[in-house]
Scaffold this motif. Structure first.
Motif, PDB file in Angstrom:
ATOM      1  N   THR A  72     -52.701 -30.164  62.363  1.00  0.00           N
ATOM      2  CA  THR A  72     -51.351 -29.211  62.211  1.00  0.00           C
ATOM      3  C   THR A  72     -50.800 -27.989  62.847  1.00  0.00           C
ATOM      4  O   THR A  72     -50.020 -27.876  63.986  1.00  0.00           O
ATOM      5  N   ALA A  73     -51.434 -27.260  61.729  1.00  0.00           N
ATOM      6  CA  ALA A  73     -50.531 -25.676  61.859  1.00  0.00           C
ATOM      7  C   ALA A  73     -50.750 -25.321  63.347  1.00  0.00           C
ATOM      8  O   ALA A  73     -50.226 -24.797  63.745  1.00  0.00           O
ATOM      9  N   VAL A  96     -49.514 -34.207  55.592  1.00  0.00           N
ATOM     10  CA  VAL A  96     -47.889 -33.130  55.808  1.00  0.00           C
ATOM     11  C   VAL A  96     -47.341 -33.188  56.113  1.00  0.00           C
ATOM     12  O   VAL A  96     -46.400 -33.985  56.849  1.00  0.00           O
ATOM     13  N   ASN A  97     -46.320 -33.058  55.207  1.00  0.00           N
ATOM     14  CA  ASN A  97     -44.799 -33.147  55.135  1.00  0.00           C
ATOM     15  C   ASN A  97     -43.802 -32.381  55.639  1.00  0.00           C
ATOM     16  O   ASN A  97     -44.130 -31.822  56.597  1.00  0.00           O
ATOM     17  N   ARG A 100     -43.408 -28.435  55.499  1.00  0.00           N
ATOM     18  CA  ARG A 100     -44.463 -27.604  56.713  1.00  0.00           C
ATOM     19  C   ARG A 100     -43.658 -28.389  57.883  1.00  0.00           C
ATOM     20  O   ARG A 100     -43.959 -27.219  58.960  1.00  0.00           O
ATOM     21  N   ALA A 103     -40.539 -26.304  59.191  1.00  0.00           N
ATOM     22  CA  ALA A 103     -40.907 -24.632  59.298  1.00  0.00           C
ATOM     23  C   ALA A 103     -41.446 -24.277  60.168  1.00  0.00           C
ATOM     24  O   ALA A 103     -41.363 -23.488  60.951  1.00  0.00           O
ATOM     25  N   ALA A 104     -42.683 -25.465  60.597  1.00  0.00           N
ATOM     26  CA  ALA A 104     -43.672 -25.604  61.993  1.00  0.00           C
ATOM     27  C   ALA A 104     -42.535 -25.136  63.177  1.00  0.00           C
ATOM     28  O   ALA A 104     -43.218 -24.508  64.234  1.00  0.00           O
ATOM     29  N   GLU A 264     -52.198 -33.818  50.110  1.00  0.00           N
ATOM     30  CA  GLU A 264     -50.201 -33.008  49.958  1.00  0.00           C
ATOM     31  C   GLU A 264     -50.420 -32.056  49.470  1.00  0.00           C
ATOM     32  O   GLU A 264     -49.692 -31.302  49.368  1.00  0.00           O
TER      33      GLU A 264
END
Length: 266
Positions: A72-73, A96-97, A100, A103-104, A264
């Motif tokens: 994901t990042a 993936v909360n 995160r 912020a991304a 998580e």
């Protein structure tokens, strides 16, 4: 006016979402998958194959992120420049909360977390949505409920309940298919052909689910209604009770929930 929906990651879940929407009119669909072959069946349904994640984010108003959690990042970094306030990112990446995700995207667009299950492919999915992002407008929320409502039941949930939902409903089809396989196996043992046993069991589950949906009776009452005194059904039910079927199902869901909480933290 068509609603543009794009999916980054077109494996089991992303593919189910696109294939399900392709059965309905009014959607302009596109997708990207690292393994291009997985897009071939979707292309026959009218889904446009795009060269990368950035292209999907640029083309779609609803951008569905359906990659593995560890990807994901990097994927969000690639598609982030194409995001803007008129788009919405919907993540179905397990574990993936919201923190995160928001912020991304760096505030470029509202973010929604979604947990689905695979029956979305046949229009009978169950979707949990976290609509907690303050940047999300009521109109966009309604749009998402409209889009995913084509694929099944949509349930808004606080993010704190997402792991429980994933363990029970997201993983749920695997539990159901395991029970179905056991019954088919029993039918074959009793002399039925595999194909006819499978057909019977599929109809059994479909009919039983519809009864549970339509009836206000407690599930245990529906079960007891099938049991006659000294009959064959109660003998089978007693065997299930002795084996602890209900407890085994609870244990399976709790094990999945524990693994989800571990994911998580990874």
């Amino acid at each position: 006016m068509n609603i543009s929906v794009g999916c980054v990651g077109c494996g089991n879940m992303g593919g189910a979402i696109l294939a399900g929407l392709a059965r309905h009119e009014g959607y302009d669909l596109c997708g990207y998958n690292r393994t291009r072959e997985k897009l071939r069946p979707l292309e026959t349904l009218g889904v446009r194959a795009l060269p990368d994640a950035h292209a999907v984010a640029a083309a779609a108003d609803v951008v569905v992120l359906a990659v593995k959690p560890y990807q994901t990042a990097a994927v969000l970094e690639e598609l982030r420049p194409a995001l803007n306030p008129h788009k919405v990112l919907v993540s179905v990446a397990a574990g993936v909360n919201m923190g995160r995700l928001t912020a991304a995207v760096e505030g470029r667009c509202p973010v929604v977390r979604c947990m689905p299950n695979t029956p979305a492919l046949v229009g009978k999915g169950v979707f949990a949505f976290c609509f907690d992002d303050p940047a999300l407008s009521p109109d966009t929320r309604d749009l998402l409920l409209q889009v995913f409502g084509c694929l099944g039941l949509c349930i808004p949930l606080p993010e704190a309940r997402f792991t429980a939902f994933s363990a029970l409903v997201g993983a749920g089809p695997a539990y159901v298919f395991a029970m179905m396989q056991g019954l088919v196996q029993a039918g074959v043992t009793l002399g039925l052909q595999h194909a006819e046993a499978r057909r019977m069991v599929v109809a059994l589950f479909a009919g039983s689910a519809l009864m549970a949906e339509k009836s206000s009776k407690h599930l245990m009452q529906l079960r007891d209604d099938v049991c006659s005194p000294a009959g064959l059904t109660i003998a089978g039910v007693n065997a299930l009770d002795q084996a602890g079927l209900a407890g085994l199902l609870v244990d399976a869901v709790l094990a999945a929930d524990q693994r989800g909480r571990e994911m998580e933290k990874e």
